[in-house]
Write an enzyme that holds these catalytic residues in place. Structure first.
Site, short mmCIF file in Angstrom:
data_model
loop_
_atom_site.label_atom_id
_atom_site.label_comp_id
_atom_site.label_asym_id
_atom_site.label_seq_id
_atom_site.Cartn_x
_atom_site.Cartn_y
_atom_site.Cartn_z
CE LYS B 71 -3.91 1.86 2.73
NZ LYS B 71 -4.69 1.67 3.97
CB SER B 146 -8.01 3.48 3.06
OG SER B 146 -7.21 2.90 4.04
CB SER B 170 -8.28 0.71 6.07
OG SER B 170 -9.07 1.86 6.17
#
Lengths: 92, 464
Positions: B71, B146, B170
């Site tokens: 990420k 996210s 997330s």
């Protein structure tokens, strides 16, 4: 709940873009009204007076030398090789 | 479509890492045009690493040649680190996160940096400043957020493993929306050194994989105390006796507004658990109805402090003005997206004079009460099982009201506030390929037990 948007803008160092002020203000008031629901919880009295447990931390230990000057400055928008250069801080 | 670690190990019996990675990079290039999963893929770096591994003599690491998607709020040295924000558009990290160093020590390959909601604030990956990611299982729908890019990378078969970050759901919620296995470890069990801070008392880096065994392996590689992170620890509970295991479930009075299909599947799963020999017990979750309110006050307050550093002085897309304060204003106004601004405003408000006790202090009291409620529940049950999300994936552009988006975290925020580990495993898929996961919450240090339970649950779940 009345929200002093101008004060929040000043504290957060973020302006509202022109044309978005009303939408933002409305959204902020809705969000604040929503989070305010925690006010309806009962049984908080004693806990509000207490020192609540914090995130436990390890003792600080010196791990490595960190970044050198050139690495630390490598993403600087402006520098002279030793310092970050910024706009005027104190008016003459 | 999804590929596990074994797929790559099989390929490496007859092919070089360089060859396999070259082919994978071509596939990523093609798929990324449709799905917008990766923000940065550095072909030269990946192939250089592949060559290095092919030339390696001596013992091979546990993740030899395995591509891992990371990420883009986790630092990889000399690679762009944007957090999907304009304010860090050109920022290149001068160091790697501890989790990345641990992956590289086991001979993994960082295949690319994945898309996210800006600064990890969001539940759909639509708040990325660059582009929204599409769900590989149903491209008109969101992959969750996210960590939507990381979950989508695994679901699309572009990487068998991915790292995400979980503050209120997330990692788990995108896992739920993409049919992947996604773990939020115990707070502190995975080093946050090199993770760009959103809410420091809740942020956790978590593994995402196509199956439970791979997620477990990835967790073992990245977990463990780190002297560079003063909040890190190694919490480990002993293995449970699963012959006498009690699972806590939610009272249906809290489930009246979730998707009715999910409610029906939950009822059916409870019956299956009982038939399989588990003890099942309803747990008390009266405080969960306030968890999201407290979560947004606490995380926004911490974020307003953590994001104060983006002022254009030392790094970031500076907007020069003739004095420093106006430079701060312009940099932050132009650099942050709307959701980040909303959260900073909320946090600034909650911490400001006259409001601190009413909002921030009270939210922390609620947090402590929630932890006590959890501890009370865990006197009688070993795990708590809930749907990961109250809904199936929604369409891109469907949720315009911020509060509607926040509701996605209804089941995941409580474990985050308490610091407990929780996993989402694939559970239900409908005829449109829209999925939801089942979440299993354990106590501090329960990761091993959660993996054992997940494997048992997998045998009981038949829909996926």
């Amino acid at each position: 709940m009345d929200v002093d948007i101008d004060r929040i803008i000043e504290l957060s160092r973020i302006r509202l873009e022109s044309g978005k002020e009303h939408v933002f203000e409305r959204q902020m008031k809705q969000i604040i009204a929503w989070v305010e629901e925690i006010d309806t919880i009962s049984g908080t009295g004693e806990l509000l007076e207490m020192e609540l447990p914090c995130t436990p931390l390890q003792e600080d230990r010196f791990v490595d030398n960190g970044l050198g000057t050139s690495e630390a400055l490598s993403n600087a928008p402006e520098s002279d090789g030793h310092f970050f250069i910024v706009s005027e801080v104190i008016k003459k | 479509m999804m590929k596990g670690i074994d797929h790559f190990r099989e390929l490496y019996k007859t092919r070089t890492v360089y060859d396999v990675m070259g082919e994978l990079l071509d596939t990523i290039q093609a798929e990324n045009k449709k799905l917008n999963i990766f923000i940065t893929v550095d072909r030269e770096k990946v192939l250089a690493r592949a060559r290095e591994l092919d030339n390696k003599t001596g013992a091979r690491g546990e993740l030899f040649g395995i591509p891992v998607a990371v990420k883009d709020n986790i630092a990889v040295k000399d690679v762009r680190l944007t957090c999907a924000s304009r304010v860090l558009d050109d920022y290149v990290s001068p160091y790697s996160a501890t989790v990345v160093d641990r992956l590289l020590a086991e001979d993994a390959i960082i295949i690319g940096k994945t898309n996210l909601d800006e600064f990890a604030m969001g539940s759909s990956t639509e708040y990325s400043a660059f582009f929204p990611t599409r769900n590989p299982l149903a491209p008109d729908y969101v992959p969750g957020g996210s960590s939507g890019g990381s979950a989508a990378a695994v679901a699309a078969g572009l990487a068998p493993l991915a790292l995400g970050s979980d503050t209120g759901g997330s990692v788990r919620q995108p896992g739920s929306f993409t049919g992947t296995v996604a773990l939020k470890p115990t707070y502190g069990n995975v080093s946050r050194y090199g993770l760009v801070a959103f809410a420091s008392s809740l942020d956790v880096i978590g593994p995402i994989a196509s199956n439970i065994e791979d997620a477990e392996m990835l967790y073992r590689v990245i977990a463990g105390q780190d002297p560079s992170d003063s909040t890190s620890a190694s919490h480990n509970r002993p293995t449970l006796n699963f012959d006498d295991c009690t699972i806590g479930v939610l009272d249906e009075k809290w489930l009246t507004s979730i998707n009715p299909v999910i409610l029906e599947e939950y009822r059916s799963l409870i019956k299956k658990l009982e038939s399989a020999g588990f003890n099942v017990q309803v747990v008390q979750t009266d405080l969960w109805q306030y968890a999201l309110n407290a979560y947004y006050i606490i995380t926004s307050s911490e974020a307003s402090s953590n994001l104060a550093r983006y002022d254009g002085v030392r790094y970031g897309a500076r907007q020069n003005e003739d004095n420093l304060v106006d430079t701060y204003f312009s940099t932050r106004t132009k650099g942050f997206g709307d959701e980040v601004k909303r959260r900073i405003f909320l946090g600034t408000f909650a911490l400001s004079a006259g409001y601190y006790d009413k909002y921030y202090k009270k939210a922390n009291v609620l947090r402590e009460m929630l932890k006590r409620e959890f501890r009370g529940n865990f006197q009688g049950v070993d795990f708590i099982l809930t749907p990961t999300a109250p809904e199936l994936p929604f369409k891109l552009g469907e949720k315009v009201n911020p509060i509607d988006m926040y509701m996605s975290d209804w089941f995941t925020a409580p474990a985050s506030l308490a610091g407990y580990p929780a996993i989402s495993i694939p559970w239900y898929r409908d005829e449109q390929n829209l999925t939801v996961g089942i979440q299993c919450i354990g106590q501090t240090g329960d990761e091993e037990n959660i993996f054992i339970l997940s494997k048992k649950l997998n045998k009981i779940i038949s829909h996926f």
